[in-house]
Every structure is written in structure tokens, then in C-alpha cells.
Design a protein around this motif. Sequence first.
Motif, PDB file in Angstrom:
ATOM      1  N   LEU A   1      17.506  -9.432  -4.536  1.00  0.00           N
ATOM      2  CA  LEU A   1      17.350 -10.012  -5.872  1.00  0.00           C
ATOM      3  C   LEU A   1      16.035  -9.586  -6.517  1.00  0.00           C
ATOM      4  CD1 LEU A   1      18.653 -13.631  -5.263  1.00  0.00           C
ATOM      5  CD2 LEU A   1      19.611 -11.981  -6.871  1.00  0.00           C
ATOM      6  N   SER A   2      14.940  -9.695  -5.755  1.00  0.00           N
ATOM      7  CA  SER A   2      13.624  -9.426  -6.344  1.00  0.00           C
ATOM      8  C   SER A   2      13.500  -7.977  -6.783  1.00  0.00           C
ATOM      9  CB  SER A   2      12.514  -9.730  -5.347  1.00  0.00           C
ATOM     10  OG  SER A   2      12.764 -10.927  -4.675  1.00  0.00           O
ATOM     11  N   LEU A   3      14.127  -7.076  -6.025  1.00  0.00           N
ATOM     12  CA  LEU A   3      13.960  -5.658  -6.320  1.00  0.00           C
ATOM     13  C   LEU A   3      14.742  -5.222  -7.552  1.00  0.00           C
ATOM     14  CD1 LEU A   3      13.941  -4.261  -2.704  1.00  0.00           C
ATOM     15  CD2 LEU A   3      12.086  -4.142  -4.353  1.00  0.00           C
ATOM     16  N   ARG A   4      15.517  -6.144  -8.117  1.00  0.00           N
ATOM     17  CA  ARG A   4      16.143  -5.827  -9.401  1.00  0.00           C
ATOM     18  C   ARG A   4      15.104  -5.836 -10.511  1.00  0.00           C
ATOM     19  NH1 ARG A   4      21.721  -6.753  -9.817  1.00  0.00           N
ATOM     20  NH2 ARG A   4      21.558  -7.844 -11.796  1.00  0.00           N
TER      21      ARG A   4
ATOM     22  N   GLY B   1       0.802  -1.213   0.000  1.00  0.00           N
ATOM     23  CA  GLY B   1       0.000   0.000   0.000  1.00  0.00           C
ATOM     24  C   GLY B   1       0.837   1.267   0.000  1.00  0.00           C
ATOM     25  N   GLN B   2       1.940   1.248   0.757  1.00  0.00           N
ATOM     26  CA  GLN B   2       2.708   2.483   0.924  1.00  0.00           C
ATOM     27  C   GLN B   2       3.837   2.611  -0.081  1.00  0.00           C
ATOM     28  OE1 GLN B   2       1.508   4.668   3.118  1.00  0.00           O
ATOM     29  NE2 GLN B   2      -0.057   3.194   3.719  1.00  0.00           N
ATOM     30  N   THR B   3       4.459   1.474  -0.455  1.00  0.00           N
ATOM     31  CA  THR B   3       5.607   1.549  -1.347  1.00  0.00           C
ATOM     32  C   THR B   3       5.260   1.109  -2.767  1.00  0.00           C
ATOM     33  OG1 THR B   3       6.814   0.860   0.623  1.00  0.00           O
ATOM     34  CG2 THR B   3       8.091   1.090  -1.366  1.00  0.00           C
ATOM     35  N   GLY B   4       4.111   0.429  -2.919  1.00  0.00           N
ATOM     36  CA  GLY B   4       3.704   0.010  -4.257  1.00  0.00           C
ATOM     37  C   GLY B   4       4.396  -1.240  -4.756  1.00  0.00           C
ATOM     38  N   LEU B   5       4.905  -2.058  -3.819  1.00  0.00           N
ATOM     39  CA  LEU B   5       5.563  -3.307  -4.216  1.00  0.00           C
ATOM     40  C   LEU B   5       4.641  -4.471  -3.869  1.00  0.00           C
ATOM     41  CD1 LEU B   5       9.068  -2.534  -2.713  1.00  0.00           C
ATOM     42  CD2 LEU B   5       8.529  -2.661  -5.145  1.00  0.00           C
ATOM     43  N   VAL B   6       4.108  -5.156  -4.882  1.00  0.00           N
ATOM     44  CA  VAL B   6       3.178  -6.253  -4.619  1.00  0.00           C
ATOM     45  C   VAL B   6       3.966  -7.534  -4.329  1.00  0.00           C
ATOM     46  CG1 VAL B   6       1.254  -7.599  -5.468  1.00  0.00           C
ATOM     47  CG2 VAL B   6       1.484  -5.207  -6.114  1.00  0.00           C
ATOM     48  N   CYS B   7       4.070  -7.845  -3.054  1.00  0.00           N
ATOM     49  CA  CYS B   7       4.815  -9.031  -2.629  1.00  0.00           C
ATOM     50  C   CYS B   7       3.829 -10.180  -2.440  1.00  0.00           C
ATOM     51  CB  CYS B   7       5.552  -8.729  -1.328  1.00  0.00           C
ATOM     52  SG  CYS B   7       6.339 -10.156  -0.579  1.00  0.00           S
ATOM     53  N   PHE B   8       4.072 -11.284  -3.126  1.00  0.00           N
ATOM     54  CA  PHE B   8       3.185 -12.434  -2.992  1.00  0.00           C
ATOM     55  C   PHE B   8       3.865 -13.556  -2.217  1.00  0.00           C
ATOM     56  CE2 PHE B   8      -0.876 -13.908  -5.008  1.00  0.00           C
ATOM     57  CZ  PHE B   8      -1.003 -15.071  -4.252  1.00  0.00           C
ATOM     58  N   GLY B   9       4.853 -13.226  -1.413  1.00  0.00           N
ATOM     59  CA  GLY B   9       5.527 -14.283  -0.660  1.00  0.00           C
ATOM     60  C   GLY B   9       5.691 -13.927   0.798  1.00  0.00           C
ATOM     61  N   HIS B  10       4.755 -13.131   1.298  1.00  0.00           N
ATOM     62  CA  HIS B  10       4.946 -12.607   2.638  1.00  0.00           C
ATOM     63  C   HIS B  10       4.821 -13.678   3.717  1.00  0.00           C
ATOM     64  CE1 HIS B  10       6.119  -8.790   3.972  1.00  0.00           C
ATOM     65  NE2 HIS B  10       5.221  -8.686   4.923  1.00  0.00           N
TER      66      HIS B  10
ATOM     67  N   TYR C   1       7.026  -9.381 -12.595  1.00  0.00           N
ATOM     68  CA  TYR C   1       8.210 -10.128 -12.228  1.00  0.00           C
ATOM     69  C   TYR C   1       8.364 -10.202 -10.724  1.00  0.00           C
ATOM     70  CZ  TYR C   1      10.648 -10.930 -16.591  1.00  0.00           C
ATOM     71  OH  TYR C   1      11.024 -11.413 -17.802  1.00  0.00           O
ATOM     72  N   PHE C   2       8.217  -9.055 -10.087  1.00  0.00           N
ATOM     73  CA  PHE C   2       8.389  -8.985  -8.630  1.00  0.00           C
ATOM     74  C   PHE C   2       7.378  -9.901  -7.948  1.00  0.00           C
ATOM     75  CE2 PHE C   2       7.731  -7.045  -4.462  1.00  0.00           C
ATOM     76  CZ  PHE C   2       9.039  -6.975  -4.011  1.00  0.00           C
ATOM     77  N   ILE C   3       6.145  -9.885  -8.417  1.00  0.00           N
ATOM     78  CA  ILE C   3       5.109 -10.744  -7.833  1.00  0.00           C
ATOM     79  C   ILE C   3       5.524 -12.207  -7.943  1.00  0.00           C
ATOM     80  CG2 ILE C   3       2.719 -11.511  -8.066  1.00  0.00           C
ATOM     81  CD1 ILE C   3       2.045  -8.765  -9.239  1.00  0.00           C
ATOM     82  N   MET C   4       5.954 -12.621  -9.123  1.00  0.00           N
ATOM     83  CA  MET C   4       6.267 -14.026  -9.342  1.00  0.00           C
ATOM     84  C   MET C   4       7.508 -14.450  -8.570  1.00  0.00           C
ATOM     85  SD  MET C   4       5.291 -14.888 -13.224  1.00  0.00           S
ATOM     86  CE  MET C   4       5.939 -13.636 -14.242  1.00  0.00           C
ATOM     87  N   ILE C   5       8.502 -13.553  -8.505  1.00  0.00           N
ATOM     88  CA  ILE C   5       9.753 -13.920  -7.847  1.00  0.00           C
ATOM     89  C   ILE C   5       9.558 -14.039  -6.339  1.00  0.00           C
ATOM     90  CG2 ILE C   5      12.057 -13.087  -7.306  1.00  0.00           C
ATOM     91  CD1 ILE C   5      11.930 -11.838 -10.209  1.00  0.00           C
ATOM     92  N   THR C   6       8.821 -13.095  -5.746  1.00  0.00           N
ATOM     93  CA  THR C   6       8.610 -13.207  -4.305  1.00  0.00           C
ATOM     94  C   THR C   6       7.827 -14.476  -3.993  1.00  0.00           C
ATOM     95  OG1 THR C   6       6.736 -11.703  -4.586  1.00  0.00           O
ATOM     96  CG2 THR C   6       8.761 -10.762  -3.719  1.00  0.00           C
ATOM     97  N   LEU C   7       6.902 -14.833  -4.865  1.00  0.00           N
ATOM     98  CA  LEU C   7       6.155 -16.079  -4.672  1.00  0.00           C
ATOM     99  C   LEU C   7       7.090 -17.281  -4.763  1.00  0.00           C
ATOM    100  CD1 LEU C   7       3.599 -17.726  -4.402  1.00  0.00           C
ATOM    101  CD2 LEU C   7       3.107 -17.338  -6.789  1.00  0.00           C
TER     102      LEU C   7
ATOM    103  N   TYR D   1      16.042   2.412  -0.493  1.00  0.00           N
ATOM    104  CA  TYR D   1      14.804   2.681   0.246  1.00  0.00           C
ATOM    105  C   TYR D   1      13.870   1.481   0.161  1.00  0.00           C
ATOM    106  CZ  TYR D   1      15.531   7.580   1.392  1.00  0.00           C
ATOM    107  OH  TYR D   1      15.977   8.743   1.951  1.00  0.00           O
ATOM    108  N   LYS D   2      13.731   0.948  -1.049  1.00  0.00           N
ATOM    109  CA  LYS D   2      12.818  -0.181  -1.229  1.00  0.00           C
ATOM    110  C   LYS D   2      13.313  -1.398  -0.448  1.00  0.00           C
ATOM    111  CE  LYS D   2      12.680  -0.139  -5.791  1.00  0.00           C
ATOM    112  NZ  LYS D   2      12.299  -0.550  -7.159  1.00  0.00           N
ATOM    113  N   LEU D   3      14.636  -1.610  -0.486  1.00  0.00           N
ATOM    114  CA  LEU D   3      15.177  -2.771   0.231  1.00  0.00           C
ATOM    115  C   LEU D   3      14.958  -2.609   1.735  1.00  0.00           C
ATOM    116  CD1 LEU D   3      16.598  -5.442  -0.059  1.00  0.00           C
ATOM    117  CD2 LEU D   3      18.800  -4.263   0.027  1.00  0.00           C
ATOM    118  N   ALA D   4      15.157  -1.388   2.230  1.00  0.00           N
ATOM    119  CA  ALA D   4      14.936  -1.144   3.659  1.00  0.00           C
ATOM    120  C   ALA D   4      13.480  -1.420   4.022  1.00  0.00           C
ATOM    121  CB  ALA D   4      15.309   0.295   4.001  1.00  0.00           C
ATOM    122  N   ALA D   5      12.566  -0.958   3.177  1.00  0.00           N
ATOM    123  CA  ALA D   5      11.144  -1.207   3.441  1.00  0.00           C
ATOM    124  C   ALA D   5      10.850  -2.701   3.404  1.00  0.00           C
ATOM    125  CB  ALA D   5      10.281  -0.474   2.408  1.00  0.00           C
TER     126      ALA D   5
END
Lengths: 293, 318
Positions: free
Chosen positions: B101-104, B48-57, B109-115, B208-212
Motif C-alpha cells: 500500500l505505502s509504495l503506491r 540509504g540504498q533504495t531511497g525510501l524514507v520509512c518512519f515506521g520501522h 506520503y510514504f513517510i507519513m503512511i509508514t508512520l 523491486y521496492k516491495l522486495a526490499a
Amino acid sequence: MDLATFLIQCLNAVQYGLLLFLVASGLTLIFGIMGVINLAHGSFYMIGAYMAYALAPAVEQHLGGGFFATLAVGVALSVALGYLLEWLFFSYLYEREHLQQVLMTYGLILVFEELRSLIVGNDVHGVAMPEWLSGTVPLGEVMTYPVYRLFISAVCVAVALAMWLVLARTRLGMRIRAGATNREMVRAMGVDIRLLYRIVFAIGVALAALAGMIAAPVSSVYPNMGGQVLIICFVVVVIGGIGSIKGALVAALLVGFVDTFGKVLFPSLAGLSVYLLMAAMLLWKPEGLFRAG
Amino acid sequence: MNTKLAPVALAFVAFGLFPLAGGAYEIDLATKIMILAIFALSLELLVGQTGLVCFGHAAFFGIGAYTVTLLTPMSGPVSLWLALPASVGAAALYALPVGALSLRTKGVYFIMITLAFAQMAYFVFHDTPLGGGSDGIYLDFRPDPAIGGWQPFDLSEGHTLYYAVLASLVLVFGLLAVMLRSRFGRALAGIRVNEQRMRAAGFPTYGYKLAAFVLSAALAGLAGFLYALKDGYVNPELLSWHHSGAVLLMIILGGLGHLRGAMLGALAFTLLQEAFQSQALVGDFAQHWQLPLGLTIIAFVALMPKGLIGLALRRGRQ
């Protein structure tokens, strides 16, 4: 590892890789052309496998049987299913954000899994292969290789060739490629883009279901098989480059080899090797091997 | 600001008074809701805040839960002051390479990689002797908060765990609320809206994204830690992608872009799930609870993309 074992593992790797390609190509086709990320794609594989299990007796009874008759009926049903699903659900997702696509298709997975559980239960079932494909061929002096696995590879190669021919050589393929590049222009040229999308989606579903059907005699059918194949397909698509059919082929074979030989050479890392491959590829080429567009 | 915080403060007070009224089942359910609210808040920071859709939380949640369980010996409790930082730290530690790695990559892509990386963690606990396989492992003793000879509280007694969870929730909410108003939080919002511009403005957006990402994973690890304490049992399902999907659903259900939304979503999702699973409400169909849940998700995405908060805000404006 002696030469015969090595050869057998190579054949296994190619067979697994080609099967993955069949599933992953549908996933990447749907994403590349319609921009929809479909988590339920693995469910289509699962549905295919269960169709191989559940349809065979009915086909036997009403159509006089035959393995290919079952395959044909299964493919026809999955095309119809894809057409229907596109109309009911996916057509609403084209303009939506990825997040909403992910969620809705996640909801679809839950529905498919429960419907499967309601209709055929949660047991593991074996699926018989046709008798004339159940033999082995000699490989070297003492080893043999199952004919059915060669058959799987042959089907995948045939489908890949057919897909390439359709995409590269036909009017439909031209429209599909054009639709992927510029939707508005294709519409302006008088092509029914809705119908085009519906066809592409149905093809994607049929590819996954076909993979599930021909894999069923080897892998048997079990709950959660869709989820497993989906995640490996994601790895394939990430490595190959999203939207690229060529990338999906190369990556699927790569994953097939790494997984097969990983299991033989480093059994303790068995499940991990594919993910380590993905991590390495992300370090090297974060955009994938052949990113389309 | 006050109109925003008032309902949250009211909710916290209500949860604080709840043990006076609720029975054992209700208190257990309320504990679960608060733990999932922490989990949902942690993901809200990313999505919600950073706009990174993580599907592996769920991986970070599960790692937090497994860490405290594995650290607890057969014979007695582990020190809370060892287990808590270890659980949170383990989740953050796993998030560091995964995030790097995922944030590259971006978007789908980010969704699939975090999953995929979450699934990798799932396999580690499912397939190796470390995690006890699909049966999971029991946590027989809740961690011991004793410092030297002094025992400030006892987590295995009465409502202590309930209040510890509530305190954690208030702390996490407070931390995120303050952080989002800081320079760091503004930068994350800037990245969500237009990363290109933020980079042009001189922000090291990757950092910043990695820290978040790592912070979010650490908070998810905290939620997992508390979950293991509540249930006394962990299994690989905690890391499964169904769990990742569920928490993603919570924040959407509540309303993306609001911390309140994440908590509201955790509440709504848990109650919904509880209703679908309730033998009393739906009879034998309860074992197929995922079917109505799936249909609800589909209907929800189609009809209410802004979530429950969106509904409330729209009504408020009218």
C-alpha cells in the motif's frame, strides 16, 4: 442504535472531525506552502492544551480572567512561538531533504516533550470549561448534548471560514497562494518571502495551539497527546491530499465519522478503524482526494 | 574495497574479543549495540540504498520481539527453530500489505503512511489483550536450539547469546554487502537515483521496492527477536514512533549510503543515549535525557548532514 443516539454520535463525529481539521490544516498549510514536513506539529497542539491549563490562573489574576482572554493570550503566545521557531529552526529546512526535515523536527519533539515534563510534570490534568458553556441542550425527549462540544464546532467553523476568506479574498492570501506556486516569481515581484513564510508558519502553529486549547476541557491534558494527534493528522492529510485545505476538511470529517462510529459499532476494532480507512483510500486513490498542485 | 572492509572486520574481531575484557554491564551494552546495528542495517537498505524514507520501522522490530515472546509457553522454552523463522516471518508478513500500500505513494506520503501503519501495529499490542497492554510481557525462557536430542548450544548460558548476536550481525552485514553488489542491489541503487529511468529501462521498480521493503522488515524482525532474548521482556514502546525515529537517526548519524555508517550510527547513538541517561555523568538530570538528545539531533542535522562517515571521509581526503 436509536435516532437520538445516532444524532449525538453524528454531532460528536462532526466536532472531532472539525477539531482535527484545525490541526491538520496548519500541517498541510506549512507543507503545501513551504514544503516542510513538520513532525513537531502535534507538539503545538500539546502546547496549546497545556497553555489552557497553565495560563488560565495567571490570566485570571492579571487580566481579570475570562475564558476568551485566556484563548487570546494563548493564541498570541503561540503566534510568537511560531515566529521564533521559524526564525531559529525551520528557516534552515526549506532547501533540505525531507529526511533532514523529519529528523530535525523529531529532535524538536523530544525537546518540547522534555520541556513540558520539566515545567508542568507528567501528570494528567483536567481543565475547567467556562460556566456558561458547561450546560447541555435537550436533544429529543430524554437525551441531552453538552453545549461545550457545540462551541468547539462553532469555533472550528469560524476559523475555517476566516482562513478561507484570508486565503481567497485578501492580498496576504494572494501572496501566500502565489508563494506556494512560484517562490522566485513572488520574490521578484518585491514580496518579502521570508516574512511571508514566517507569517504562514506562525498561523499554522496558532491553529494547532488553538485546537489544543479548546479541546483541553473535553480531552484533559496529558503527555503524549501531541503524538497521538499528529499521527491522526497524517492520516487526514494522506486521505485528503497533501497541501489541500479542502482535502483536509473533507478527510478530517471522514476520519471523525469513521472513528466515532467505529468505536460505537465495533468496539473491538476501536483503534484500527481509522487506519483501515486509510488503507482503503490508498487502494482507491493513492494521491489523496484533492491533491494540490 | 579493502580499505572499506578492513575497519569493519577489525570491529567484528574487537567485538569477538570483547567478553574477555568487559564486565556484565559492558557486555549487555555491547549486545544492545550489535542488535541495534542489525536494526540500523535493515533500515539502511531501505533509506540509504533504495531511497525510501520509512518512519515506521520499529513496528517490524516490535513484531519480531513480540512473536517469540508470545510463542514461548509459561512452562518452558520454545524451539529456536520454530521461534526464529516465526519472528522474522511475522515481521515480513506484516510488511507485505503495508509495503504494497505505502509504495503506491512517494516522498512525504510514504513517510507519513509508514508512520501511521506502524502506529496501528502499536495500538494492536497496546490496546488488545494480546500484548499485555502497556505493561508488556516477560519472556521467561530463551528459545531452545535442541534438534532432536542434540543440544548444539544453550542461549541462556554464559556469553552464548552475545556470540549468537555477533554471528547474526556478521551474517546480516555479509548478506547485505553481497546483495548490494548483485543485480538486485544495483537495481535498488538505480531506483534511488532515478526511478523513472529504471522503469523506462524495463525494471519492474514496484516489485523491486516491495522486495526490499519486505526483506528490510524481516531483518528488523530478526533484530527484534534478538532484543527480546536479551532483555527477556517486551513492551509496546518497542513499536513506538520514538523508536522508529531513533533508528532513522542512527543511520543518519553514522552516514547515509554506507552499511558501515549504519553500524557506526548504532554505536554512536547508543553510547550517546547511555551517557545522557547516566546518573553518574549528569546526576538527576538523567531522567530528562531526551532533552540533550533532542538538542544533539537538531545540532547534528544542522551541522553534519553527511554523518560521522562523512566527517571521516572528508578528513581522509585532506
